[in-house]
Design an enzyme around this catalytic site. Structure first.
Site, PDB file in Angstrom:
ATOM      1  N   GLU A  87       1.816  46.687  -4.155  1.00  0.00           N
ATOM      2  CA  GLU A  87       1.608  47.758  -5.138  1.00  0.00           C
ATOM      3  C   GLU A  87       0.734  48.878  -4.577  1.00  0.00           C
ATOM      4  O   GLU A  87       0.121  48.738  -3.513  1.00  0.00           O
ATOM      5  CB  GLU A  87       0.972  47.185  -6.408  1.00  0.00           C
ATOM      6  CG  GLU A  87      -0.412  46.602  -6.167  1.00  0.00           C
ATOM      7  CD  GLU A  87      -1.310  46.682  -7.390  1.00  0.00           C
ATOM      8  OE1 GLU A  87      -1.560  47.807  -7.875  1.00  0.00           O
ATOM      9  OE2 GLU A  87      -1.777  45.615  -7.836  1.00  0.00           O
ATOM     10  N   LYS A  98      -8.480  39.062 -13.126  1.00  0.00           N
ATOM     11  CA  LYS A  98      -9.850  39.490 -12.852  1.00  0.00           C
ATOM     12  C   LYS A  98     -10.805  38.925 -13.907  1.00  0.00           C
ATOM     13  O   LYS A  98     -10.496  38.923 -15.093  1.00  0.00           O
ATOM     14  CB  LYS A  98      -9.937  41.012 -12.809  1.00  0.00           C
ATOM     15  CG  LYS A  98      -9.047  41.610 -11.729  1.00  0.00           C
ATOM     16  CD  LYS A  98      -9.212  43.113 -11.657  1.00  0.00           C
ATOM     17  CE  LYS A  98      -8.034  43.732 -10.934  1.00  0.00           C
ATOM     18  NZ  LYS A  98      -6.842  43.890 -11.825  1.00  0.00           N
TER      19      LYS A  98
HETATM   20  N1  PSU Z   1      -5.502  44.057  -8.061  1.00  0.00           N
HETATM   21  C1  PSU Z   1      -6.608  44.535  -7.429  1.00  0.00           C
HETATM   22  N2  PSU Z   1      -7.072  45.764  -7.801  1.00  0.00           N
HETATM   23  C2  PSU Z   1      -6.431  46.539  -8.766  1.00  0.00           C
HETATM   24  C3  PSU Z   1      -5.271  46.022  -9.413  1.00  0.00           C
HETATM   25  C4  PSU Z   1      -4.852  44.777  -9.023  1.00  0.00           C
HETATM   26  O1  PSU Z   1      -7.186  43.867  -6.570  1.00  0.00           O
HETATM   27  O2  PSU Z   1      -6.878  47.668  -9.060  1.00  0.00           O
HETATM   28  C5  PSU Z   1      -4.563  46.878 -10.480  1.00  0.00           C
HETATM   29  C6  PSU Z   1      -3.088  46.459 -10.643  1.00  0.00           C
HETATM   30  O3  PSU Z   1      -2.292  47.596 -10.400  1.00  0.00           O
HETATM   31  C7  PSU Z   1      -2.973  46.013 -12.080  1.00  0.00           C
HETATM   32  C8  PSU Z   1      -3.994  46.886 -12.726  1.00  0.00           C
HETATM   33  O4  PSU Z   1      -1.684  46.180 -12.596  1.00  0.00           O
HETATM   34  O5  PSU Z   1      -5.094  46.766 -11.807  1.00  0.00           O
HETATM   35  C9  PSU Z   1      -4.321  46.444 -14.137  1.00  0.00           C
HETATM   36  O6  PSU Z   1      -4.624  47.573 -14.901  1.00  0.00           O
HETATM   37  P1  PSU Z   1      -4.731  47.471 -16.497  1.00  0.00           P
HETATM   38  O7  PSU Z   1      -5.823  46.480 -16.738  1.00  0.00           O
HETATM   39  O8  PSU Z   1      -5.088  48.892 -16.945  1.00  0.00           O
HETATM   40  O9  PSU Z   1      -3.401  47.035 -17.015  1.00  0.00           O
END
Ligand code: PSU
Ligand code: MN
Length: 304
Positions: free
Chosen positions: A25, A159
């Site tokens: 990604e 996370k």
């Molecule tokens: N993994 C990481 N760092 C990130 C992400 C994933 O180590 O920044 C990103 C991914 O793109 C995931 C996003 O889809 O964080 C989640 O964002 P949200 O909580 O706004 O859906």
């Protein structure tokens, strides 16, 4: 209308000969890590996939097309660009139609990978159910994407800034297999254990590939969430990271940070509060996921 996909030469060659490909990604590059570590990490992650015998395909939107694989100059440019859209299922088409530059989250990368015929995708951590979601309704679109798009997402769990029990409940409701690799506990990104039992456990890439094939045979829609614990040498134990997470969350609430800004804000504050340790751990876990992703892609390519 033909699909707006542009394959990098390396990826096109791998497709033509049926070799294993791992999608990567780009939101982690534009919104998840600071420059220059973002570009260095993305480059190292691609190299790790190649060293493991597969072809990396970093995905991003530029000039009215979804790029499946970026050239080195494109990667460097993306890592320094400002005003890049953070794309999920909801924003992908608008970004493409308007010719804007966009980085794909887990959800949008899954959509793009599936359109490109790629069944394995490696990242850091998925989005999930945020703490306080019963008030804010903030539940990442990543979770619903896992319920409908047949791609294996290799991550280090969700996370620890999230509400992990609610995230697991939500995934169960939507029929997403949550498979932890080599241990009984669900991992929590910077830490090997979340303290929660994983719904499922598998120990080898071959088993994960077999489960993916079985889902396809049964006609079950959606993908598998493969949760690979961070390597022990790189982990930040739960007790150590927890107070920093609490502080970052309190600051986000006090400043009214909301919607798409929440995850990037928390990651940046943790980087500062841990004096860079959270970023060092994040880099190691992504590399480890890239290697596992390559092994799963190779197992699938050998027996599709
Ligand atoms: N993994 C990481 N760092 C990130 C992400 C994933 O180590 O920044 C990103 C991914 O793109 C995931 C996003 O889809 O964080 C989640 O964002 P949200 O909580 O706004 O859906
Ligand atoms: Mn959100």
């Amino acid at each position: 209308m033909t699909l707006p996909l542009i394959f990098a030469p390396e990826v096109a060659a791998a497709r033509a000969s049926g070799r294993a490909i791992v999608a990567l990604e780009s939101t982690i590059i534009t919104h998840g890590m600071p420059f220059p570590q973002n570009v260095e990490t993305a480059t190292k992650v691609e190299a790790a996939v190649r060293a493991a015998g597969a072809t990396p395909a970093t995905i991003a939107v530029m000039d009215h097309a979804i790029h499946i694989g970026l050239t080195a100059p494109e990667l460097v440019a993306l890592g320094q660009a400002t005003g890049v859209m953070k794309l999920s299922r909801a924003d992908l088409a608008v970004c493409l139609a308007q010719g804007r530059t966009g980085a794909t989250t887990v959800a949008a990368t899954m959509i793009a990978a599936h359109l490109a015929g790629i069944a394995v995708f490696a990242t850091g951590g998925i989005g999930g159910v945020h703490r306080g979601a019963e008030i804010s309704f903030d539940i990442s679109a990543d979770l619903l994407e896992l319920a409908q798009t047949p791609v294996n997402v290799v991550c280090a769990g969700a996370k620890a800034i999230l509400d992990l029990p609610k995230t697991l409940e939500y995934l169960e409701t939507h029929g997403v297999p949550v498979i932890s690799v080599g241990q009984d506990d669900f991992p929590a990104f910077w830490s090997r254990s979340s303290g929660l039992k994983s719904p499922l456990r598998l120990d080898t890439p071959a088993e994960i590939a077999a489960a993916h094939r079985m889902r396809a045979a049964l006609g079950l829609k959606g993908g598998q969430l493969v949760a690979n614990p961070i390597p022990a040498v790189a982990e930040i134990p739960r007790a150590e990271i927890t107070p920093h997470i609490e502080q970052a969350l309190a600051e986000a609430a006090a400043q009214g940070v909301a919607a798409k800004a929440v995850t990037p804000f928390l990651l940046q504050r943790l980087f500062e509060l841990t004096e860079g340790r959270s970023l060092a751990a994040n880099i190691e876990l992504v590399l480890s996921n890239a290697r596992l992703g390559a092994a799963i892609a190779i197992a699938l390519a050998a027996d599709p």
